[in-house]
Design a protein around this motif. Structure first.
Motif, PDB file in Angstrom:
ATOM      1  N   ALA A 118       0.942  -1.091  -0.001  1.00 28.96           N
ATOM      2  CA  ALA A 118       0.116  -0.030  -0.103  1.00 28.96           C
ATOM      3  C   ALA A 118       0.983   1.257  -0.071  1.00 28.96           C
ATOM      4  O   ALA A 118       0.645   2.160  -0.730  1.00 28.96           O
ATOM      5  CB  ALA A 118      -0.950  -0.062   1.277  1.00 28.96           C
ATOM      6  N   ASN A 119       2.011   1.049   0.894  1.00 27.38           N
ATOM      7  CA  ASN A 119       2.732   2.551   0.739  1.00 27.38           C
ATOM      8  C   ASN A 119       3.554   2.767  -0.303  1.00 27.38           C
ATOM      9  O   ASN A 119       3.577   3.964  -0.907  1.00 27.38           O
ATOM     10  CB  ASN A 119       3.790   2.349   1.956  1.00 27.38           C
ATOM     11  CG  ASN A 119       3.193   2.134   3.348  1.00 27.38           C
ATOM     12  OD1 ASN A 119       2.071   2.461   3.418  1.00 27.38           O
ATOM     13  ND2 ASN A 119       4.019   1.882   4.283  1.00 27.38           N
ATOM     14  N   LEU A 120       3.974   1.767  -1.192  1.00 27.98           N
ATOM     15  CA  LEU A 120       4.687   1.985  -2.499  1.00 27.98           C
ATOM     16  C   LEU A 120       3.584   2.268  -3.374  1.00 27.98           C
ATOM     17  O   LEU A 120       3.765   3.241  -4.263  1.00 27.98           O
ATOM     18  CB  LEU A 120       5.185   0.831  -2.854  1.00 27.98           C
ATOM     19  CG  LEU A 120       5.938   0.839  -4.086  1.00 27.98           C
ATOM     20  CD1 LEU A 120       7.371   1.875  -4.095  1.00 27.98           C
ATOM     21  CD2 LEU A 120       6.781  -0.744  -4.524  1.00 27.98           C
ATOM     22  N   SER A 121       2.266   1.953  -3.330  1.00 28.52           N
ATOM     23  CA  SER A 121       1.323   2.277  -4.290  1.00 28.52           C
ATOM     24  C   SER A 121       1.061   3.719  -4.359  1.00 28.52           C
ATOM     25  O   SER A 121       0.575   4.337  -5.418  1.00 28.52           O
ATOM     26  CB  SER A 121       0.078   1.800  -4.071  1.00 28.52           C
ATOM     27  OG  SER A 121       0.222   0.438  -4.034  1.00 28.52           O
ATOM     28  N   ALA A 122       1.282   4.484  -3.318  1.00 28.35           N
ATOM     29  CA  ALA A 122       1.360   6.007  -3.275  1.00 28.35           C
ATOM     30  C   ALA A 122       2.548   6.724  -3.792  1.00 28.35           C
ATOM     31  O   ALA A 122       2.613   8.035  -3.798  1.00 28.35           O
ATOM     32  CB  ALA A 122       1.028   6.336  -1.990  1.00 28.35           C
ATOM     33  N   LEU A 123       3.581   6.231  -3.997  1.00 25.52           N
ATOM     34  CA  LEU A 123       4.818   6.646  -4.538  1.00 25.52           C
ATOM     35  C   LEU A 123       4.608   7.672  -5.824  1.00 25.52           C
ATOM     36  O   LEU A 123       5.067   8.717  -5.787  1.00 25.52           O
ATOM     37  CB  LEU A 123       5.885   5.319  -4.954  1.00 25.52           C
ATOM     38  CG  LEU A 123       7.158   6.309  -5.541  1.00 25.52           C
ATOM     39  CD1 LEU A 123       7.963   6.837  -4.608  1.00 25.52           C
ATOM     40  CD2 LEU A 123       8.130   5.014  -6.094  1.00 25.52           C
TER      41      LEU A 123
END
Length: 319
Positions: free
Chosen positions: A286-291
């Motif tokens: 999820a965190n990387l999806s917001a990159l």
């Protein structure tokens, strides 16, 4: 330790199994040492990616001390199998409490060393301040959790929001930032390491006496000393290891505050000895999806800084 904790909590929730208090405290002790070790490898490699070599030698020095503790307690360094459904595999070995205390006492000074190298370093500040900013609304929309979310000022931590393993009995705060940039995520993780160190100290001081695993012959393995002396215990171990056990039908979700964010396990049981459905909610995915939202309008060189500040592990992302 943290990954295993999330899984056993989910299975115990499905079983309605009560874990002894001593085992709960031992889990907290190990999980917080693991958090510090994870943040240490994040800091050393993050700074190395941006061109600074020295800090990784500092952070790996303290990480090595934690891995040696894990080795004595669980028999493994990088992938220890210490937690069990219903408790933990064994009690603390003799003399390990003194080694943990020694680490707890010296670690705050080591954090100051990291800060001396980085926090007011002009180059570090230029590479991290106002870089990789994301709004609260966008972060929540993308499902961002952990230090990446708390760096924006959202005070969400599973240990406080949905306490597990007796975390409600420990005194600790949730560090937050304000801007939501790479620098804020760095500061949040530094403060988190200090609070984790304080939790380890509290767990060691307040460690209750009693059993380290629930006594349920259908689910938990017998003590090793019983297995080699009692035929009933030997049969019990053989049947559990070879056949498993049959939990009731139902579905559960349990999560922990892992070093990178909320790590959750979703299990659906059909009453057999294997889950009907099994799903892992990993924070890095999820965190990387917001990159893409974090790097809009940034320089290409800033992407390295932002990715490092998210603290991803590719094993959580591969789908």
């Amino acid at each position: 330790m943290g990954n295993n904790l999330a899984y056993v909590l989910a299975v115990e929730k499905l079983l309605g199994l009560e874990v002894p208090k001593r085992a709960q405290y031992l889990r907290v002790l190990m999980a917080e040492l693991q958090r510090i070790a994870a943040h240490l490898i994040w800091l050393g490699t993050h700074v190395l990616d941006m061109g600074a070599i020295t800090p990784i030698f500092y952070t790996f020095r303290e990480r090595e001390a934690i891995l040696r503790i894990f080795e004595e307690v669980a028999g493994g360094r990088l992938t220890p199998t210490y937690l069990r459904i219903g408790g933990v595999s064994k009690d603390l070995p003799e003399g390990i409490d003194e080694k943990i205390k020694a680490f707890v006492q010296t670690f705050p000074d080591h954090v100051k060393e990291y800060e001396t190298l980085l926090t007011k370093n002009v180059i570090w500040m230029k590479r991290t301040k106002d870089v990789g900013v994301i709004s609260k609304e966008d972060a929540l929309s993308w499902g961002v959790t952990g230090p990446t979310l708390r760096g924006i000022g959202v005070k969400y931590d599973v240990r406080k929001a949905f306490p597990y393993s007796s975390y409600e009995e420990f005194n600790f705060d949730i560090p937050i930032g304000s801007v939501g940039d790479v620098y804020d995520r760095y500061i949040v993780r530094l403060r988190e390491m200090e609070w984790s160190n304080a939790i380890v100290e509290q767990a060691l001081e307040r460690l209750p006496k009693g059993p380290i695993i629930a006594n349920d012959p259908r689910i938990t393995l017998p003590p090793k000393e019983d297995v080699v002396t009692d035929i009933g215990a030997l049969i019990r171990q053989f049947k559990i290891v070879s056949e498993g056990f049959q939990p009731p039908k139902g579905e559960v979700y349990a999560s922990v505050e892992a070093s990178k964010g909320e790590l959750g396990f979703y299990i659906v049981s059909d009453g057999s000895n294997r889950p009907f459905r099994f799903r892992i909610r990993t924070p890095s995915f999820a965190n990387l999806s917001a990159l893409p939202r974090m790097i809009e309008g940034s320089l290409i060189a800033d992407v390295i800084s932002v990715i490092g500040s998210i603290d991803i592990v590719l094993g959580e992302i591969d789908r």
